[in-house]
Design a protein around this motif. Structure first.
Motif, PDB file in Angstrom:
ATOM      1  N   TRP A 180       0.815  -1.126   0.023  1.00 45.33           N
ATOM      2  CA  TRP A 180      -0.050  -0.115  -0.052  1.00 45.33           C
ATOM      3  C   TRP A 180       0.901   1.510   0.008  1.00 45.33           C
ATOM      4  O   TRP A 180       0.517   2.268  -0.585  1.00 45.33           O
ATOM      5  CB  TRP A 180      -0.807  -0.087   1.159  1.00 45.33           C
ATOM      6  N   TRP A 183       1.771   1.693  -3.405  1.00 44.83           N
ATOM      7  CA  TRP A 183       0.802   2.112  -4.326  1.00 44.83           C
ATOM      8  C   TRP A 183       0.383   3.616  -4.340  1.00 44.83           C
ATOM      9  O   TRP A 183       0.235   4.142  -5.162  1.00 44.83           O
ATOM     10  CB  TRP A 183      -0.290   1.371  -3.842  1.00 44.83           C
ATOM     11  N   SER A 186       2.730   5.792  -6.220  1.00 50.01           N
ATOM     12  CA  SER A 186       2.656   5.538  -7.478  1.00 50.01           C
ATOM     13  C   SER A 186       1.279   6.391  -8.072  1.00 50.01           C
ATOM     14  O   SER A 186       1.263   6.665  -9.404  1.00 50.01           O
ATOM     15  CB  SER A 186       2.101   4.044  -7.954  1.00 50.01           C
ATOM     16  N   ASP A 205      -4.129   2.227 -13.435  1.00 53.90           N
ATOM     17  CA  ASP A 205      -3.661   1.607 -12.143  1.00 53.90           C
ATOM     18  C   ASP A 205      -3.173   0.360 -12.448  1.00 53.90           C
ATOM     19  O   ASP A 205      -3.931  -0.540 -12.763  1.00 53.90           O
ATOM     20  CB  ASP A 205      -4.689   1.812 -10.855  1.00 53.90           C
ATOM     21  N   TRP A 207      -3.016  -1.873 -10.165  1.00 54.75           N
ATOM     22  CA  TRP A 207      -3.580  -2.711  -9.430  1.00 54.75           C
ATOM     23  C   TRP A 207      -5.023  -3.145 -10.023  1.00 54.75           C
ATOM     24  O   TRP A 207      -5.604  -3.975  -9.750  1.00 54.75           O
ATOM     25  CB  TRP A 207      -4.167  -2.009  -8.264  1.00 54.75           C
TER      26      TRP A 207
END
Length: 321
Positions: A180, A183, A186, A205, A207
């Motif tokens: 996380w 993330w 990013s 993204d 993810w």
């Protein structure tokens, strides 16, 4: 439409609650996102200058003994308005209030916190007591579900029933927290526009395995315009602090202490696996299970009709005298 109610949480933190109940007095035309004050969730009704917080004269007022109600608790990075699509599909005569939890939405985001499990649970208890919702049915998503079942375990006098939406009882592990952190780094924030927000979170993204417009819309609702572009209304560092307690700790013990009727709901593509969900139902003294096909983690937001169909019979059963 929803009307704002102010709640004083633990340590004096100011919390915004939103009453979705039909017929709660005169309504105000909502401002669009670009006109709303920073932190005001899009689609919710802000108060004009000088208006006293709370419903109009024809409605229940905060602090009155209004009888049992429903309190909705959003997940990490969410806000009360994310419940609106699902709540509109509920047909029962429920009194429905959603809370912006500390660090989220229009509620305070104290730089020094705390953002502990104890603080979140105390805030939810304050909302139940100050808004006259008890004994309440708590409906929580993700982090909000953990808050809900911990409140049900700690204060059974306040809680009539519980709905847990896509939240695990097991610890996620330290690697999850590191992922996380990476993330958040990013994110290409500030975003130049809300369209850019929707596109990045819904398509670009890393993810995102396949295009997900609902995910893009979810994050667009928690952005606010600043001088350099669009940024989240929350502090990512505070979000990491908030989730640390379920990253490193399991919560099976508190789940087993919940004595009220409880519905565990999962999306088939969500973060709560079927085996763990069924084990949660087994651990709960009065547990029941429902799942929503084609739904992911944002099950109530992505599929509000299916969510309402799964949850409403349970709500009607526990709220009918």
């Amino acid at each position: 439409m929803a009307r704002r109610l102010d709640v004083t949480g633990a340590d004096g933190v100011r919390l915004a609650a939103w009453d979705f109940t039909p017929g709660t007095g005169p309504t105000i035309t909502p401002r669009i996102a670009r006109q709303a004050a920073p932190g005001t969730p899009p689609g919710l009704v802000p108060r004009p200058p000088g208006q006293v917080a709370g419903p109009g004269p024809a409605s229940r007022t905060a602090g009155q003994a209004a009888g049992p109600g429903v309190l909705l608790l959003h997940g990490l990075m969410g806000h009360a308005g994310h419940w609106a699509p699902a709540v509109r599909r509920l047909t029962g005569g429920h009194r429905v209030v959603a809370l912006d939890q500390r660090g989220h939405g229009a509620s305070d985001k104290p730089a020094a916190g705390p953002f502990t499990r104890e603080a979140y649970v105390a805030d939810a208890a304050a909302a139940v007591e100050q808004l006259g919702l008890g004994p309440v049915t708590l409906v929580g998503h993700s982090m909000g579900a953990l808050t809900a079942w911990q409140l049900a375990a700690d204060r059974p006098d306040l809680v009539r029933a519980l709905v847990i939406c896509d939240m695990r009882a097991s610890a996620l592990g330290a690697a999850s927290q590191r992922a996380w952190q990476d993330w958040f780094r990013s994110w290409p924030a500030p975003f130049p526009s809300l369209d850019a927000v929707r596109r990045w979170f819904g398509e670009e993204d890393a993810w995102v395995e396949r295009p997900n417009p609902a995910r893009g819309a979810f994050f667009a609702e928690v952005m606010t315009a600043q001088s350099d572009g669009w940024r989240p209304v929350f502090d990512p560092a505070q979000m990491l602090t908030s989730r640390a307690t379920w990253v490193h700790d399991a919560h099976w013990d508190s789940l087993a202490q919940v004595r009220c009727p409880t519905l565990v709901v999962r999306g088939l593509d969500g973060e709560l696996g079927r085996a763990e969900a069924q084990e949660m139902v087994r651990v709960l003294p009065h547990g029941a299970y429902a799942e929503i096909p084609d739904a992911g983690h944002l099950l109530h937001y992505e599929h509000p009709e299916a969510w309402a169909e799964a949850v409403e019979p349970f709500l009607n059963g526990v709220l009918t005298p």
